[in-house]
Scaffold this active site. Structure first.
Site, PDB file in Angstrom:
ATOM      1  N   CYS A 110     -61.156 -60.317  47.906  1.00  7.53           N
ATOM      2  CA  CYS A 110     -59.928 -59.701  47.398  1.00  7.53           C
ATOM      3  C   CYS A 110     -59.005 -60.679  46.668  1.00  7.53           C
ATOM      4  O   CYS A 110     -58.372 -60.316  45.681  1.00  7.53           O
ATOM      5  CB  CYS A 110     -59.180 -58.984  48.517  1.00  7.53           C
ATOM      6  SG  CYS A 110     -58.880 -59.977  49.991  1.00  7.53           S
ATOM      7  N   ASP A 351     -54.055 -52.939  44.334  1.00 10.58           N
ATOM      8  CA  ASP A 351     -54.864 -53.222  45.517  1.00 10.58           C
ATOM      9  C   ASP A 351     -56.339 -53.355  45.152  1.00 10.58           C
ATOM     10  O   ASP A 351     -56.931 -52.418  44.613  1.00 10.58           O
ATOM     11  CB  ASP A 351     -54.683 -52.082  46.526  1.00 10.58           C
ATOM     12  CG  ASP A 351     -55.233 -52.414  47.898  1.00 10.58           C
ATOM     13  OD1 ASP A 351     -55.908 -53.450  48.047  1.00 10.58           O
ATOM     14  OD2 ASP A 351     -54.986 -51.624  48.836  1.00 10.58           O
ATOM     15  N   HIS A 353     -58.741 -53.577  47.303  1.00 12.14           N
ATOM     16  CA  HIS A 353     -59.549 -53.168  48.449  1.00 12.14           C
ATOM     17  C   HIS A 353     -60.152 -51.777  48.291  1.00 12.14           C
ATOM     18  O   HIS A 353     -59.911 -50.871  49.086  1.00 12.14           O
ATOM     19  CB  HIS A 353     -58.720 -53.231  49.730  1.00 12.14           C
ATOM     20  CG  HIS A 353     -58.253 -54.609  50.069  1.00 12.14           C
ATOM     21  ND1 HIS A 353     -57.046 -55.114  49.620  1.00 12.14           N
ATOM     22  CD2 HIS A 353     -58.831 -55.593  50.776  1.00 12.14           C
ATOM     23  CE1 HIS A 353     -56.908 -56.349  50.067  1.00 12.14           C
ATOM     24  NE2 HIS A 353     -57.977 -56.669  50.762  1.00 12.14           N
TER      25      HIS A 353
END
Length: 464
Positions: A110, A351, A353
């Site tokens: 990430c 994000d 993720h």
């Protein structure tokens, strides 16, 4: 026969693991993000307000925003701007990463993805400009858990069924070829078409294949020389140095006009940045290194001890209000994200993720939709991890002089009674000999404090 059965079992395991990754990394997309109509929203230097123009109630002024950047009552403009930023997430089923057999970065990549997004924003400023938006940004479908996990499940069962039947049909239809440029197209249309080509090229630099100039494979390869392996946790300071090396070694001619600089000991040495603007990249003739070469300035910092010190909240807001700011990579502990703006006391971020399938960016018409996110997310400043890297884009030496002057003013309130997040110093880093006796690998490492500075420290970091 037995080997064939084992292979089928392994394939099924892989497919179920793929769906599990999609389910696991989709829960965060479930809730919709709420925005207030009573407060301005800042996105990488652009200020938006969701009130309508006939609402005469007083509004809070935008941090450092000029009048032309202040947009009243236009939610769609904010959505279009946000969705035009390049979104880079976990991927799977790509070629094995250097030094490993991993074909996915789910669960560990990430921070590398956040770094890629920040670098992509710098390149967008470099080749497209801050005002550019993607023509299809508002056509993207909202992200939600049900949509994504249902799609993943359908893909699983279709794939399993195809395997059992011995079929190898593609699950994605082919996109039609890009239309040819018309000879009598207007200048505006021609410019728009050219920028779409630049946009597609820019995204391809971050593809998940060994040949991609700034892709995950390249970043992992650079990380190997720094002692990092695929599957390791990468911090924001390490990623800053990886990005610098990757940009410096990029071979695409289109990337010849840009390089990167990483601050030392939270200090930006102006002479070093000026040299970066002038010096040619490796493999270039000296004539190619003009003083207009752009520089991506990366500054690893720590904004507190175990938690981010609230004294830095206004500083972070001021930074994200600058149009030449390319964002901040950081996040929560062990969960990285890319901060691009704020509203009130909440950060707006992208994000990484979510686990998506590999896209072959070597084809001329590869789909761009999965590289753009229509759904912004918010997080309270209080949950921000203090360790982060701040990025800026400087187009020329003259641009850098203006940037350093403006940032020095932003840093002044912190410098009066507290230690600033970072500082600007004239001269070269080598002139201060801060890293004498250190190995070459650690000579550029951030947070190396000069013992001559009388600052209260704990470990390697300044605490407030």
């Amino acid at each position: 026969m037995e080997n064939k059965g084992s292979d089928e079992v392994e394939k099924l395991k892989t497919k179920f693991l793929s769906v599990w990754h999609n389910v696991k990394y989709s829960w965060a997309l479930k809730s919709k993000t709420s925005f207030s109509r009573n407060s301005p929203v800042l996105l990488l230097g652009k200020c938006y307000h969701f009130k309508t123009e006939d609402d005469n109630r007083l509004t809070e002024a935008c941090y450092e925003a000029s009048e032309e950047d202040f947009i009243m009552g236009n939610v769609e403009a904010f959505r279009e701007d946000f969705a035009s930023r390049v979104w880079l997430t976990y991927r799977e089923e790509f070629p094995p990463l250097p030094g490993s057999t991993l074909t996915s970065d789910c669960g560990w990549g990430c921070m590398l993805r956040a770094g890629q997004m920040m670098l992509a924003q710098a390149l967008m400023l470099h080749v497209l400009g801050r005002d550019w938006t993607w023509s299809k940004a508002l056509t993207l479908q909202p992200l939600d858990t049900e949509t994504w996990t249902t799609t993943a499940a359908k893909r699983l069962f279709a794939s399993v069924e195809a395997s059992l039947q011995g079929s190898h049909r593609s699950s994605d239809p082919e996109l039609p070829p890009m239309p040819q440029v018309q000879s009598q197209r207007s200048t505006k249309e021609a410019d728009s078409h050219l920028k779409e080509i630049y946009h597609r090229t820019l995204v391809s630099w971050f593809g998940d294949s060994p040949s991609a100039q700034l892709g995950l494979h390249r970043l992992v390869s650079v990380g190997l020389a720094m002692g990092k392996q695929a599957g390791d946790w990468y911090g924001p300071a390490v990623v800053a140095h990886i990005l610098k090396k990757a940009v410096e070694e990029a071979m695409d001619p289109a990337l010849a006009g840009i390089t990167a600089y990483v601050s030392q000991d939270c200090t930006v040495y102006s002479a070093d940045v000026a040299d970066s603007h002038r010096a040619p990249k490796a493999g270039q003739a000296s004539a190619e290194g003009s003083d207009s070469r752009a520089v991506v300035i990366l500054i690893p910092v720590r904004l507190g001890g175990e938690k981010t010190n609230p004294e830095y909240f206004d500083f972070a807001k001021s930074i994200l209000s600058l149009e030449y700011c390319i964002g901040i990579i950081g996040g929560k502990p062990k969960q990285a994200c890319y901060f691009v703006g704020f509203q009130d006391d909440s950060l707006i971020y992208m994000d990484p993720h979510y686990c998506q399938s590999f896209v072959d960016v070597s084809t001329s018409d590869f789909p761009l939709q999965s590289y753009h996110c229509p759904s912004p997310k918010k997080m309270p400043f209080s949950k921000m991890d203090p360790s982060c890297t701040i990025g800026f884009y400087s187009r020329s030496i003259q641009d850098y002089e203006r940037i350093s002057q403006e940032l020095t003013k932003v840093l002044q309130p912190l410098a009066k009674e507290k230690y600033p997040a970072f500082t600007f110093v004239q001269g070269h880093g080598r002139d201060y000999d801060l890293s004498a006796g250190l190995t070459p690998e650690k000579r550029e490492w951030p947070f190396i404090r000069d013992p001559r500075k009388s600052v209260t420290t704990a470990g390697d970091f300044v605490l407030l």
